[in-house]
Design an enzyme around this catalytic site. Structure first.
Site, short mmCIF file in Angstrom:
data_model
loop_
_atom_site.label_atom_id
_atom_site.label_comp_id
_atom_site.label_asym_id
_atom_site.label_seq_id
_atom_site.Cartn_x
_atom_site.Cartn_y
_atom_site.Cartn_z
N HIS A 1 1.09 2.41 -3.85
CA HIS A 1 1.69 2.22 -2.52
C HIS A 1 1.54 0.76 -2.10
CE1 HIS A 1 2.39 2.45 1.80
NE2 HIS A 1 3.12 3.51 1.52
N GLU B 1 10.07 0.82 -1.01
CA GLU B 1 9.67 0.66 0.39
C GLU B 1 9.46 -0.83 0.67
OE1 GLU B 1 7.43 4.14 2.24
OE2 GLU B 1 6.08 3.51 0.63
#
Ligand SMILES: O=C(CO)COP(=O)(O)O
Length: 219
Positions: free
Chosen positions: A90, A138
């Site tokens: 992430h 993202e």
């Protein structure tokens, strides 16, 4: 998006929310609508979240096996707690390339579904080369904001779909950052994403279930 296999993954990060309350809301909405809604809580909350019956993901697994690895998040322990999938790399927990590869191997060993996160189309293609089940693009500058990636930067989603597809047609492309409405989910689907990752839109909401119902209306 029209496919009920499309994933809505709610990443609770380290937000000061009640993970079980949000998990119960996700489970209710998933049961009522047939939508695929999953929750990624803190590792310490995995078992409590999985006990609600909702699809449960880890936010991270460490690139290690059983052994002398103090402070690690062992993939087998995550699976034992009830998780069936994990994020890896992430934007808020970036790994070295070799560690992404080893975390993927750990997750696969434990039978977890995998989603490797990436910042941009080039990273998305590189992540796909490691053979995860999915890549999530993202853009870090849009994370936590009010504008969804699909409207702020549609090209980054379309180009990531193309980059991942060129490497391995079996790898799904998800997108995330600023997603909070059914319109955002629909826009992501129109760009070719088969899942969305979101956090603040649900974790900071006064009424998470209402937000979730709106989100699934975009499928
Ligand atoms: O990082 C994210 C999900 O993993 C996106 O966070 P926000 O939904 O808060 O932008």
């Amino acid at each position: 998006m029209t496919d009920s296999d499309t994933l809505i993954l709610v990443n609770l990060k380290a937000y000061p929310c009640d993970p079980v309350e949000i998990a119960e809301a996700c489970a209710t909405v998933a049961d009522d609508t047939g939508a695929r809604v999953a929750v990624a809580p803190q590792a310490a909350h995995l078992a409590a979240v999985a006990d609600t019956g909702v699809e449960t993901w880890a936010q991270h697994v460490s690139p290690v096996e059983h052994g002398s690895h103090t402070g690690s998040t062992l993939a087998e322990a995550v699976a034992d707690a009830g998780a069936t999938g994990t994020l890896i790399n992430h934007s808020e927990n970036r790994l070295k390339l070799a560690d992404i590869d080893a975390s993927l191997a750990a997750a696969e060993r434990a039978g977890l579904e995998t989603c490797v996160c990436a910042n941009n189309p080039a990273q998305s293609g590189a992540a796909a080369a490691l053979g995860p089940d999915a890549v999530a693009v993202e853009p870090p500058e849009l994370i936590g904001g009010d504008v969804s990636v699909a409207s702020a930067d549609p090209a980054i989603v379309e180009d990531s779909v193309a980059a991942v597809g060129a490497v391995d047609a079996d790898v799904d492309l998800f997108c995330g950052a600023g997603v909070s409405t059914g319109e955002d989910v629909a826009a992501a689907g129109e760009l070719g994403a088969t899942g969305v990752l979101l956090a603040s839109g649900v974790a900071k909401a006064d009424d998470p279930e209402a937000v979730l119902r709106d989100l699934v209306s975009g499928l």
